[in-house]
Design an enzyme around this catalytic site. Structure first.
Site, PDB file in Angstrom:
ATOM      1  N   ASP A  54      61.293 -88.225  -9.139  1.00  0.00           N
ATOM      2  CA  ASP A  54      60.962 -88.774  -7.814  1.00  0.00           C
ATOM      3  C   ASP A  54      60.476 -87.633  -6.912  1.00  0.00           C
ATOM      4  O   ASP A  54      61.238 -86.704  -6.613  1.00  0.00           O
ATOM      5  CB  ASP A  54      62.252 -89.415  -7.260  1.00  0.00           C
ATOM      6  CG  ASP A  54      62.074 -90.048  -5.881  1.00  0.00           C
ATOM      7  OD1 ASP A  54      61.227 -89.577  -5.112  1.00  0.00           O
ATOM      8  OD2 ASP A  54      62.815 -90.996  -5.600  1.00  0.00           O
ATOM      9  N   HIS A  77      59.914 -92.781  -7.664  1.00  0.00           N
ATOM     10  CA  HIS A  77      60.474 -93.454  -6.486  1.00  0.00           C
ATOM     11  C   HIS A  77      60.070 -94.934  -6.417  1.00  0.00           C
ATOM     12  O   HIS A  77      60.459 -95.633  -5.508  1.00  0.00           O
ATOM     13  CB  HIS A  77      59.938 -92.726  -5.248  1.00  0.00           C
ATOM     14  CG  HIS A  77      60.693 -92.988  -3.978  1.00  0.00           C
ATOM     15  ND1 HIS A  77      61.965 -92.517  -3.746  1.00  0.00           N
ATOM     16  CD2 HIS A  77      60.344 -93.664  -2.854  1.00  0.00           C
ATOM     17  CE1 HIS A  77      62.360 -92.885  -2.537  1.00  0.00           C
ATOM     18  NE2 HIS A  77      61.398 -93.590  -1.977  1.00  0.00           N
ATOM     19  N   SER A 103      65.689 -96.190  -0.847  1.00  0.00           N
ATOM     20  CA  SER A 103      65.139 -95.121  -0.002  1.00  0.00           C
ATOM     21  C   SER A 103      65.640 -95.255   1.439  1.00  0.00           C
ATOM     22  O   SER A 103      66.838 -95.150   1.672  1.00  0.00           O
ATOM     23  CB  SER A 103      63.610 -95.142  -0.108  1.00  0.00           C
ATOM     24  OG  SER A 103      63.081 -93.979   0.439  1.00  0.00           O
TER      25      SER A 103
END
Ligand SMILES: N[C@@H](CCC(=O)N[C@@H](CS)C(=O)NCC(=O)O)C(=O)O
Length: 290
Positions: A233, A268, A156
């Site tokens: 996600d 995620h 991320s």
């Protein structure tokens, strides 16, 4: 050593060291975890290649050490993993603890130029200069870690960090990979907020820290990159990650040697990371000569 050892924990036949040290880049104590695979812990010690893992928003070195599962493949392949922290911590900056996507644990791995973060949030300098010098120059750690064989990965915000530090520093890292990276931060809400706060209003400055923009400098080159994104996600669905923009820019620049994989239904979280962490260690191992 310049590092204080807070813990040494047996893991997959190797050792996870939880360390802190005083950073001149940030003026704070910085935490960093280092996983040493069994191949390093011989007598005499053996130097092994290093994979740096940069974590995402809200994280510390602990999240991935505990549930990323990188140590599994790293122990098998003989790679050390370095888990730096996400930002300087423990400083009293007004507002820095108010939101999850800016300030503490959300440095975006750049050197801030705007007050009150300038002079403290120097994460790019910390990660590319100070931390490697401290690790490789350390009397004990330097016997295990090979400065000539380093790759980088991240999740991320850390995927953004990994991609941008790799693209900004050709030759410094042998390869790059990323889990759900913020791939085009100048065009997503997380990135716009962070770059405005740390860098000011000049969007041309922002582009210097955007992986999709930086690809223009890699025209026709072999990227040695692996990217995984989960189709389930929520941050991907909300337009925070924008991997398609990265792919389009890579195609336009004619770069080769990259793979962006869309993993059906994965979210995620660390369930996603731990599912594909073996692949990312294998990717690094391939380019690190293992
Ligand atoms: N609202 C979420 C957003 C932050 C988030 O999802 N962070 C990711 C990285 S962008 C993460 O790894 N969180 C910590 C964890 O899952 O252990 C939170 O505050 O935890």
């Amino acid at each position: 050593m310049a590092f204080t050892t807070k813990a040494s924990i047996a893991s997959f036949g190797g050792k996870l060291l939880k360390l802190t040290h005083v950073s001149s880049s940030t003026g704070t104590d910085m935490a960093v975890n280092v996983f040493l695979p069994p191949q390093a812990l011989t007598t005499p010690p053996q130097k092994v290649p290093v994979l740096i893992f940069l974590s995402g928003l809200t994280c510390s070195p602990e999240n991935c050490s505990e549930k990323g599962f990188l140590q599994h493949a790293a122990a098998r392949r003989g790679l050390a993993i370095v888990y730096p922290d996400t930002s300087p911590k423990g400083i009293d900056i007004a507002g820095a603890k108010d939101t999850y996507d800016f300030g503490e644990a959300a440095s975006f791995y750049i050197d801030a130029t705007q007050p009150p973060y300038a002079g403290i949030y120097n994460m790019e300098t910390y990660l590319t200069a100070e931390l490697p010098a401290a690790l490789f120059g350390d009397a004990e750690l330097g016997a295990w870690l090979d400065p000539a064989r380093v790759s980088i990965t991240g999740h991320s915000m850390g995927g953004h960090g990994a991609l941008t530090l790799y693209l900004k520093n050709p030759g410094k890292y042998a390869s790059v990979s990323a889990f759900a990276p913020i791939s085009n931060p100048t065009r997503c809400p997380w990135g716009e907020k962070a770059f405005a706060g740390y860098l000011g209003d000049d969007r041309d400055e922002w582009k210097k820290h955007d992986a999709t923009e930086l690809l223009a400098g890699w025209v026709g080159r072999d990227l040695k990159a692996l990217i995984d994104v989960g189709t389930g996600d929520n941050f991907y669905k909300q337009g925070q990650l924008l991997p398609e923009n990265f792919e389009a820019a890579a195609e336009k620049a004619g770069v080769t040697g990259y793979e962006v994989r869309y993993q059906k239904d994965y979210d995620h979280s660390y369930y996603f990371i731990s599912t594909f962490s073996d692949d990312h260690v294998e990717h690094a191992a391939k380019y690190l000569g293992l």
